[in-house]
Design a protein around this motif. Sequence first.
Motif, PDB file in Angstrom:
ATOM      1  N   UNK A  94     -46.229  62.444 -21.639  1.00 55.80           N
ATOM      2  CA  UNK A  94     -46.959  61.372 -22.306  1.00 55.80           C
ATOM      3  C   UNK A  94     -46.195  60.070 -22.229  1.00 55.80           C
ATOM      4  N   UNK A 101     -52.930  59.607 -24.325  1.00 54.87           N
ATOM      5  CA  UNK A 101     -52.849  61.058 -24.488  1.00 54.87           C
ATOM      6  C   UNK A 101     -51.757  61.709 -23.646  1.00 54.87           C
ATOM      7  N   UNK A 102     -51.431  62.916 -24.036  1.00 53.05           N
ATOM      8  CA  UNK A 102     -50.540  63.739 -23.238  1.00 53.05           C
ATOM      9  C   UNK A 102     -51.329  64.376 -22.090  1.00 53.05           C
ATOM     10  N   UNK A 103     -50.668  64.526 -20.951  1.00 49.92           N
ATOM     11  CA  UNK A 103     -51.286  65.146 -19.788  1.00 49.92           C
ATOM     12  C   UNK A 103     -50.598  66.486 -19.543  1.00 49.92           C
ATOM     13  N   UNK A 104     -51.396  67.502 -19.290  1.00 48.30           N
ATOM     14  CA  UNK A 104     -50.884  68.863 -19.184  1.00 48.30           C
ATOM     15  C   UNK A 104     -50.846  69.370 -17.748  1.00 48.30           C
TER      16      UNK A 104
END
Lengths: 113, 113
Positions: A94, A101-104
């Motif tokens: 992030x 947002x956080x990216x996965x």
Amino acid sequence: DTAVSQTPKYLVTQMGNDKSIKCEQNLGHDTMYWYKQDSKKFLKIMFSYNNKELIINETVPNRFSPKSPDKAHLNLHINSLELGDSAVYFCASGPTDSNQPQHFGDGTRLSIL
Amino acid sequence: DQQVKQNSPSLSVQEGRISILNCDYTNSMFDYFLWYKKYPAEGPTFLISISSIKDKNEDGRFTVFLNKSAKHLSLHIVPSQPGDSAVYFCAAAVGGATNKLIFGTGTLLAVQP
């Protein structure tokens, strides 16, 4: 041009072994995370690093040790694997902007025999 | 102690109709909420977010509503498409999206053609 990539995707190993999962992000983010999704599908944070510094360390057994050689990488080492460690482990990254947002990554499915 | 709850494990909707996914939370300190979509064998993908200073955020077919007094948020998808079939996770954070995300257990949405 995968944004957050983790290897391996699948990991099958014996109880008692030591294993590592690697994570790399090419988004230029400052913060990286490890999450665990257990058999009941609960997705819970384990660790987060900001610019190679440990920021979040949830109540995770000390058999789990994250290592961040640089801000684009956050690896997870697990010693003396136990049956209960079987889960899917997700890496995320992030930016500093708290409204982004956080990216996965796509996850690593760890199975302990 | 599950701070974020998605009480419907699954939802089935006809193509073209509205899908409404619900999420409840208990921690009044949460100030940022996100929805993620997850396909099998992939990581969660960010869909839409909302800050606690707003009560609605819209992005194309997706709208998130936040009711702080009820500690409830919902995701509306209009019109629903078969490609929307996935597991939807609600997540919440204190102090912005770069802090640890607390996830709900997910709702499996099936959009029938």
